[in-house]
Design a protein around this motif. Structure first.
Motif, PDB file in Angstrom:
ATOM      1  N   ARG A  75      -0.407   4.487  -2.057  1.00 22.01           N
ATOM      2  CA  ARG A  75      -1.547   3.956  -2.829  1.00 22.01           C
ATOM      3  C   ARG A  75      -2.847   4.536  -2.310  1.00 22.01           C
ATOM      4  NH1 ARG A  75       0.961  -1.595  -3.574  1.00 22.01           N
ATOM      5  NH2 ARG A  75       2.114  -1.272  -5.527  1.00 22.01           N
ATOM      6  N   SER A  76      -2.956   4.693  -1.003  1.00 21.57           N
ATOM      7  CA  SER A  76      -4.212   5.207  -0.465  1.00 21.57           C
ATOM      8  C   SER A  76      -4.379   6.690  -0.826  1.00 21.57           C
ATOM      9  CB  SER A  76      -4.309   4.916   1.033  1.00 21.57           C
ATOM     10  OG  SER A  76      -4.414   6.098   1.774  1.00 21.57           O
ATOM     11  N   GLU A  77      -3.263   7.418  -0.904  1.00 20.15           N
ATOM     12  CA  GLU A  77      -3.312   8.809  -1.375  1.00 20.15           C
ATOM     13  C   GLU A  77      -3.771   8.846  -2.838  1.00 20.15           C
ATOM     14  OE1 GLU A  77      -1.776  12.215   0.177  1.00 20.15           O
ATOM     15  OE2 GLU A  77      -3.262  11.074   1.292  1.00 20.15           O
ATOM     16  N   GLU A  78      -3.270   7.878  -3.625  1.00 24.56           N
ATOM     17  CA  GLU A  78      -3.668   7.817  -5.039  1.00 24.56           C
ATOM     18  C   GLU A  78      -5.159   7.587  -5.172  1.00 24.56           C
ATOM     19  OE1 GLU A  78      -1.116   4.916  -6.900  1.00 24.56           O
ATOM     20  OE2 GLU A  78       0.473   6.428  -7.130  1.00 24.56           O
ATOM     21  N   THR A  79      -5.665   6.668  -4.355  1.00 27.69           N
ATOM     22  CA  THR A  79      -7.103   6.379  -4.373  1.00 27.69           C
ATOM     23  C   THR A  79      -7.888   7.639  -4.029  1.00 27.69           C
ATOM     24  OG1 THR A  79      -6.506   4.206  -3.550  1.00 27.69           O
ATOM     25  CG2 THR A  79      -8.839   4.771  -3.480  1.00 27.69           C
TER      26      THR A  79
ATOM     27  N   PHE B 134       1.765  11.440  -6.630  1.00 29.25           N
ATOM     28  CA  PHE B 134       3.002  12.196  -6.433  1.00 29.25           C
ATOM     29  C   PHE B 134       3.885  12.138  -7.676  1.00 29.25           C
ATOM     30  CE2 PHE B 134       1.675  10.892  -2.131  1.00 29.25           C
ATOM     31  CZ  PHE B 134       1.533  12.150  -1.570  1.00 29.25           C
ATOM     32  N   ASP B 135       4.424  13.291  -8.056  1.00 32.06           N
ATOM     33  CA  ASP B 135       5.369  13.349  -9.174  1.00 32.06           C
ATOM     34  C   ASP B 135       6.768  12.968  -8.720  1.00 32.06           C
ATOM     35  OD1 ASP B 135       3.544  14.631 -11.174  1.00 32.06           O
ATOM     36  OD2 ASP B 135       3.479  16.144  -9.588  1.00 32.06           O
TER      37      ASP B 135
END
Ligand SMILES: Cc1cc2nc3c(=O)[nH]c(=O)nc-3n(C[C@H](O)[C@H](O)[C@H](O)COP(=O)(O)OP(=O)(O)OC[C@H]3O[C@@H](n4cnc5c(N)ncnc54)[C@H](O)[C@@H]3O)c2cc1C
Ligand SMILES: Nc1ncnc2c1ncn2[C@@H]1O[C@H](COP(=O)(O)O)[C@@H](O)[C@H]1O
Lengths: 257, 317
Positions: A106-110, A115-116
């Motif tokens: 989630r923090s990477e998404e933010t 990720f696929d």
């Protein structure tokens, strides 16, 4: 294609296991460290996908600072970047591990990276919990195909194959993004090159501090299984022992007289 | 009540589910079973002391769909509140139970060999594919666990039951069907490693891909097949489908002939179910000898062809 691979540092045990005095862990004084073969294959699969389709691969581990060694090993194989979830010295249970990985995704998404495909080993080499990948998939509301030995990704779709219980292949088709738990045999991982190792040494490792949410499975102690008794019978040395071997095979009914 | 998820091999309950049913009777007084897409298994389950069979059927569940199958288990848990849910420690057993765990937020212990019941359970479970055991506390309103394969023999109940069959028509959410088997490819012919009566194993000591010719010959003479160590697959000498061990195949032949294999714990867990093990190794101190019944000390390149010749001679007389 953005691919995340989750790996766990484990001792490279060999001919026998020795436990520490407090029975909490394997005595690793004389051991090197590695990741599960399943996870090594997951790293290789991620590298190949990015080589063929572009994008980038990320390797993640939750563990003590020394586990950064396994992140560098992955980058030496060709993984682009690494995330270390600082978990301190003791092992986290599967629920806590999954929650920490979800938090990191989630923090990477933010931060703008989604990720696929997220790769796990089918089971960790040491604890063999058979669950972290599936828990992460549910928490992120992603489909999860487990135990796969073939994977094709194209245009937002994946075709995955795994061995059926009585041989043959079971085929799964899913939309991306998705979680895959991988088994050794999906590919033959390359050996890291010397330039690869040098490059990996210089790369940055992103450190995160995960929240620890202990679950309901708590290790109390480790113990060695009872030794199988029985003595080996030495049939002889070299080719001269062949008649004795054939006689045993006849006794076992494997060679007709 | 203990609920057991029963998987099928063809029309019959699979071996590991029967092990789980046997294990379940040791934990609780009453055992119920849930089976998806299984017709007519009730009487077989009755032999294992199952009181009620919850038979889930729906065209959408005709083939394996892990999350949807798990939801069927969760629905029954919600209405019956079992003390524990068990399954066999097969790939599918562990997978379905992990989905049940993720959906319910409960803890899950895979591959248990022993359980002490109580408010919390204390389970003994396998690590490192069985080379190491762990005692762990398993808590939660319902305990979820799988039974390590072949950690006990399936045993029918002293008094068989005539199970009540509860037909269940599930409500299936679309998202639980995102992953399901959409096709199958048949197995290739030949002797399968898992079922072979004789396995001739080759390790790094074989020395090269060509070196395996003598092992192939010996296996063919004995109507068996070749198995290998991870050192061999990593070197690309042989395909991973032949690997024996923790991350390969578990074998249970009458005779396993381990040639040039040191006997790392991850290899041993894959071959220890062999009735007899013969080690051929140059090193009399190789760890494999501690697990072997017979050993020949020497160069496999000399020993293996000599054995093959001996067999041919025995067959000719
Ligand atoms: C998590 C994990 C999972 C693993 N999973 C598996 C697995 O599924 N399967 C597996 O096999 N391994 C597995 N391994 C690897 C395992 O730890 C060992 O590295 C591997 O089994 C060693 O293979 P080997 O015995 O062929 O090679 P070595 O350990 O190098 O042994 C070679 C042997 O050959 C003998 N030898 C050499 N020359 C000759 C000759 N001419 N004649 C007779 N004997 C000779 C030597 O004395 C020695 O005993 C795993 C490791 C890890 C960490
Ligand atoms: N500490 C960890 N750090 C990163 N990934 C992990 C960790 N523990 C488990 N995993 C991943 O989850 C998979 C399954 O683990 P388990 O459910 O514990 O058997 C492993 O093969 C890894 O891919």
């Amino acid at each position: 294609m953005e691919v995340l691979v989750c790996v766990k540092r484990v001792p490279a045990t060999g001919g026998r296991i020795t436990l520490t005095q407090d029975q909490q862990s394997i005595d690793t004084k004389f051991l090197g460290f590695t990741v599960s073969p399943h996870e090594e294959c997951a790293e290789e699969e991620a590298v190949r996908i990015v080589e063929q389709q572009g994008g980038s691969s990320t390797v993640l581990t939750l563990g003590p600072e020394v586990a950064v060694e396994q992140l560098r090993d992955a980058m030496a194989l060709g993984v682009d970047r690494a995330i270390w979830l600082d978990g301190g010295e003791d092992e986290w249970d599967p629920e806590a591990t999954a929650a920490a990985i979800v938090e990191a995704v989630r923090s990477e998404e933010t931060a703008g990276r989604s990720f696929d495909a997220i790769f796990f080993g089918n089971e960790a080499a040491d604890s063999g919990g058979y669950q972290v990948g599936i828990r992460v998939a549910h928490a992120l509301d992603l489909p999860c195909v487990s135990g796969i030995k073939r994977l094709e990704l194209s245009q937002g779709k994946a075709t995955a194959r795994r061995e059926g219980a009585s041989g043959g292949w079971e085929i799964f088709e899913v939309d991306l993004p998705a979680v895959f738990t991988i088994k050794e045999g999906i590919n033959l991982p390359r050996y890291p090159s010397v330039p690869g190792r040098l490059r990996a040494k210089k790369k940055e490792v992103l450190r995160m501090e995960p929240t620890r949410r202990p679950g309901g499975l708590g290790k109390l102690r480790l113990k060695l299984p009872p030794e199988e008794e029985g003595q080996v019978q030495i049939l002889g040395n070299g080719a001269d022992a062949a008649p004795a071997v054939v006689e045993i095979m006849q006794q076992l009914g494997l060679v007709g007289r | 009540m203990i609920l057991v998820w029963v998987d099928l091999a063809g029309p019959e309950p699979d071996m590991m589910s029967l092990e789980a049913l046997t294990f379940a009777r040791g934990i609780g007084d009453s055992v119920e079973a849930v089976v998806v897409a299984g017709e007519d298994v009730a009487s077989r389950l009755g032999a294992f002391g199952v009181g009620t069979v919850h038979a889930v059927s729906d065209d959408l569940l005709a083939d394996f769909a892990p999350a949807a199958w798990a939801q069927c288990v969760v629905d029954i848990m919600d209405s019956l509140l079992p003390e524990a849910v068990l399954a066999g420690g097969s790939d599918r057993g562990n997978e379905v139970m992990a989905h049940v765990a993720a959906k319910t937020g409960l803890a899950f212990a895979a591959n248990c060999v022993e359980v002490e019941t109580g408010d919390d359970y204390v389970v003994t479970r396998m690590r490192w594919g069985g080379s190491l055991l762990e005692e762990a506390r398993l808590s939660g309103a319902t305990k979820l666990l799988t039974v390590a394969p072949h950690s006990l023999a399936p045993e029918e109940a002293p008094a068989p039951t005539d199970p009540i069959v509860n037909q269940v028509t599930p409500v299936i959410a679309e998202e639980d069907l995102r992953v399901r088997v959409t096709g199958r490819e048949a197995p290739e012919g030949g002797v399968s490693l898992a079922d072979a009566r004789v396995v001739v194993g080759g390790g790094r000591g074989v020395g090269s891909a060509e070196g395996f010719r003598i092992l192939d010959d010996l296996a063919a003479l004995l109507g068996g097949t070749v198995g290998v160590s991870r050192a061999v697959t990593s070197l690309g000498w042989r395909p991973h489908a032949e690997q024996v061990g923790q991350t390969g195949t578990r074998i249970a032949p009458d005779l396993y002939i381990a040639c040039g294999i040191s006997g790392a714990i991850q290899h041993i867990v894959g071959c220890k179910a062999a009735k007899k093990i013969l080690a051929i190794n140059t090193d009399p101190d190789a760890p494999i000898l501690a697990h072997a019944d017979y050993a020949v000390i020497g160069d496999l390149h000399a020993v293996v062809p000599a054995i093959a010749e001996g067999i041919k001679r025995a067959l000719a007389t």
